[in-house]
Design a protein around this motif. Structure first.
Motif, PDB file in Angstrom:
ATOM      1  N   VAL A 206      11.753  25.175  13.888  1.00  0.00           N
ATOM      2  CA  VAL A 206      12.561  24.360  14.789  1.00  0.00           C
ATOM      3  C   VAL A 206      13.648  25.183  15.486  1.00  0.00           C
ATOM      4  CG1 VAL A 206      14.175  23.629  12.991  1.00  0.00           C
ATOM      5  CG2 VAL A 206      13.798  22.169  14.982  1.00  0.00           C
ATOM      6  N   LEU A 207      14.220  26.183  14.804  1.00  0.00           N
ATOM      7  CA  LEU A 207      15.240  27.006  15.441  1.00  0.00           C
ATOM      8  C   LEU A 207      14.654  27.818  16.593  1.00  0.00           C
ATOM      9  CD1 LEU A 207      17.313  28.305  12.376  1.00  0.00           C
ATOM     10  CD2 LEU A 207      17.930  26.509  14.007  1.00  0.00           C
ATOM     11  N   SER A 208      13.456  28.348  16.396  1.00  0.00           N
ATOM     12  CA  SER A 208      12.792  29.081  17.478  1.00  0.00           C
ATOM     13  C   SER A 208      12.461  28.151  18.636  1.00  0.00           C
ATOM     14  CB  SER A 208      11.514  29.746  16.957  1.00  0.00           C
ATOM     15  OG  SER A 208      11.803  30.730  15.984  1.00  0.00           O
ATOM     16  N   LEU A 209      11.990  26.962  18.311  1.00  0.00           N
ATOM     17  CA  LEU A 209      11.640  26.010  19.363  1.00  0.00           C
ATOM     18  C   LEU A 209      12.869  25.629  20.191  1.00  0.00           C
ATOM     19  CD1 LEU A 209       9.115  24.380  20.341  1.00  0.00           C
ATOM     20  CD2 LEU A 209      10.055  22.460  19.061  1.00  0.00           C
TER      21      LEU A 209
ATOM     22  N   GLY B 235      25.465  24.185  21.484  1.00  0.00           N
ATOM     23  CA  GLY B 235      25.078  25.077  20.401  1.00  0.00           C
ATOM     24  C   GLY B 235      25.616  24.660  19.051  1.00  0.00           C
ATOM     25  N   GLY B 236      26.935  24.551  18.925  1.00  0.00           N
ATOM     26  CA  GLY B 236      27.522  24.205  17.641  1.00  0.00           C
ATOM     27  C   GLY B 236      27.128  22.830  17.150  1.00  0.00           C
ATOM     28  N   TYR B 237      27.105  21.860  18.069  1.00  0.00           N
ATOM     29  CA  TYR B 237      26.772  20.489  17.677  1.00  0.00           C
ATOM     30  C   TYR B 237      25.346  20.402  17.140  1.00  0.00           C
ATOM     31  CZ  TYR B 237      25.498  15.572  18.277  1.00  0.00           C
ATOM     32  OH  TYR B 237      25.038  14.300  18.091  1.00  0.00           O
ATOM     33  N   LEU B 238      24.364  20.885  17.906  1.00  0.00           N
ATOM     34  CA  LEU B 238      22.969  20.746  17.491  1.00  0.00           C
ATOM     35  C   LEU B 238      22.631  21.632  16.301  1.00  0.00           C
ATOM     36  CD1 LEU B 238      21.083  20.485  20.898  1.00  0.00           C
ATOM     37  CD2 LEU B 238      21.346  18.721  19.162  1.00  0.00           C
ATOM     38  N   LEU B 239      23.215  22.825  16.233  1.00  0.00           N
ATOM     39  CA  LEU B 239      22.914  23.709  15.115  1.00  0.00           C
ATOM     40  C   LEU B 239      23.352  23.087  13.792  1.00  0.00           C
ATOM     41  CD1 LEU B 239      21.796  26.458  14.284  1.00  0.00           C
ATOM     42  CD2 LEU B 239      24.089  27.399  14.572  1.00  0.00           C
TER      43      LEU B 239
ATOM     44  N   SER C  75      29.733  19.541  13.216  1.00  0.00           N
ATOM     45  CA  SER C  75      29.130  19.261  14.517  1.00  0.00           C
ATOM     46  C   SER C  75      29.983  18.280  15.307  1.00  0.00           C
ATOM     47  CB  SER C  75      27.720  18.685  14.324  1.00  0.00           C
ATOM     48  OG  SER C  75      26.833  19.638  13.794  1.00  0.00           O
ATOM     49  N   VAL C  76      30.500  17.270  14.628  1.00  0.00           N
ATOM     50  CA  VAL C  76      31.375  16.289  15.274  1.00  0.00           C
ATOM     51  C   VAL C  76      32.613  16.980  15.836  1.00  0.00           C
ATOM     52  CG1 VAL C  76      32.903  14.337  14.826  1.00  0.00           C
ATOM     53  CG2 VAL C  76      30.554  14.313  13.969  1.00  0.00           C
ATOM     54  N   VAL C  77      33.233  17.843  15.030  1.00  0.00           N
ATOM     55  CA  VAL C  77      34.416  18.565  15.496  1.00  0.00           C
ATOM     56  C   VAL C  77      34.062  19.458  16.674  1.00  0.00           C
ATOM     57  CG1 VAL C  77      36.182  20.239  14.840  1.00  0.00           C
ATOM     58  CG2 VAL C  77      35.486  18.463  13.214  1.00  0.00           C
ATOM     59  N   SER C  78      32.908  20.107  16.608  1.00  0.00           N
ATOM     60  CA  SER C  78      32.496  21.029  17.662  1.00  0.00           C
ATOM     61  C   SER C  78      32.311  20.322  18.997  1.00  0.00           C
ATOM     62  CB  SER C  78      31.193  21.729  17.251  1.00  0.00           C
ATOM     63  OG  SER C  78      30.760  22.624  18.249  1.00  0.00           O
ATOM     64  N   VAL C  79      31.540  19.227  19.018  1.00  0.00           N
ATOM     65  CA  VAL C  79      31.275  18.545  20.286  1.00  0.00           C
ATOM     66  C   VAL C  79      32.538  17.879  20.828  1.00  0.00           C
ATOM     67  CG1 VAL C  79      30.555  16.327  19.298  1.00  0.00           C
ATOM     68  CG2 VAL C  79      29.614  17.068  21.490  1.00  0.00           C
TER      69      VAL C  79
END
Length: 331
Positions: A35-38, A79-83, A161-165
């Motif tokens: 999934v990370l590659s995709l 990036g940060g949110y989805l990762l 992720s919440v903090v990032s977005v």
């Protein structure tokens, strides 16, 4: 186009596009490609498409020194949110629990926007946010029935992720946008692609697995690139610029219910009584919060308010934008 119609189109596009990301994640999880590659290929391909858009619409690509701020925004909101979300699910955190934690984002955004941007909510606004969050909890409750096997620290990932977005959203609307929408989206996609490329290389031992050409892979990639990346994040940037952080965050409450409806149509997953009640409650709460945010919009009281979320298009001068009424969401 009338301001209210344009705001409605942007709000609707954001909710539909943002919801498509969860469906795209479901499609991607059923593939053999890591999934990370995709997701790395997803963002890089989406960046290529937007680069062509920039050439056609603007006549040139933005210079590297102009993209720094927007790349920082993209590294946080994309990036940060989805990762964090993807890693949490991969470590065993339930999709429903992850969605429930992510539903805290509008509350955090409203709290910080009041302090940093002047987008303060009234008591009715906070009541709407609370009702919408409760509705989201009901929507995802069915997914929490299975036994959870994740380590305790894994539950911090969706919270990060919440903090990032949220931080990325606040940064995106502070001051005048430095780049037009296509250029800003290109910078954000490149930043997100770089983050997922690095993560995929680390997870894959220095190798990036290319996506296959099977119909299921092409469908998932097309879905993620067109609907989720270009649609979801394109409308996300447009919504932040036109509606502000608080109203955009309130719209996030509508995405779990729309996702469930989409999943019912595509995968045969049916909503139970709790899901239907949560869908209605989230919609009512989000509407109340949005109306409250509109009434307390600082640009309505003081056109010169500091850090006001009102922005202007490339063919509109700042003076004209401040003289015009702030665009209102018709929700």
């Amino acid at each position: 186009m009338p301001a209210q119609v344009l705001s409605l189109l942007i709000a609707t596009g954001f909710v539909v596009g943002w919801s498509s990301g969860f469906v795209g994640g479901r499609l991607a999880s059923e593939l053999d490609t890591p999934v990370l590659s995709l997701f790395a290929w997803r963002f890089l391909l989406a960046a290529l498409v937007v680069a062509l858009w920039c050439r056609l619409a603007l006549g040139a690509l933005p210079k590297a020194r102009e993209m720094g701020r927007e790349m920082l925004v993209g590294s946080l909101t994309m990036g940060g949110y989805l990762l964090g979300v993807i890693l949490a699910i991969d470590l065993g955190v339930s999709v429903g629990v992850t969605a429930l934690i992510a539903a805290l984002q509008p509350l955090l955004a409203a709290a910080l926007a009041g302090r940093w941007l002047g987008e303060r909510l009234s008591v009715h606004g906070w009541l709407g946010m609370g009702l919408a969050t409760l509705g989201v909890a009901l929507c995802v409750g069915d997914d929490m029935q299975r036994t959870l096997s994740a380590s305790g620290w894994a539950y911090l990932l969706p919270l990060l992720s919440v903090v990032s977005v949220t931080l990325g959203s606040l940064l995106a609307v502070r001051g005048k946008p430095a780049l037009p929408l296509p250029a800003a989206l290109l910078a954000q996609l490149l930043a997100a692609g770089g983050i997922f490329l690095l993560a995929a290389l680390v997870a894959g031992g220095g190798q990036l697995r290319p996506p296959g050409v099977e119909p299921a892979v092409l469908m998932a990639m097309g879905w993620l690139v067109v609907l989720s990346s270009l649609g979801g994040y394109g409308f996300f940037v447009a919504s932040l610029r036109r509606l502000g952080v608080t109203q955009t965050a309130a719209l996030v409450h509508l995405t779990p219910g729309v996702t469930l409806l989409w999943a019912a149509a595509m995968f045969g997953e049916r909503l139970g009584p709790a899901g239907l009640a949560g869908l209605a409650l989230a919609g009512a709460g989000a509407s109340l919060a949005i109306r409250s945010a509109r009434r307390s919009d600082p640009t309505r009281r003081d056109p010169g308010a500091r850090h006001a979320p009102r922005t202007w298009s490339t063919d509109e001068s700042p003076d004209a934008a401040h003289k015009a009424p702030s665009p209102a969401s018709p929700y």
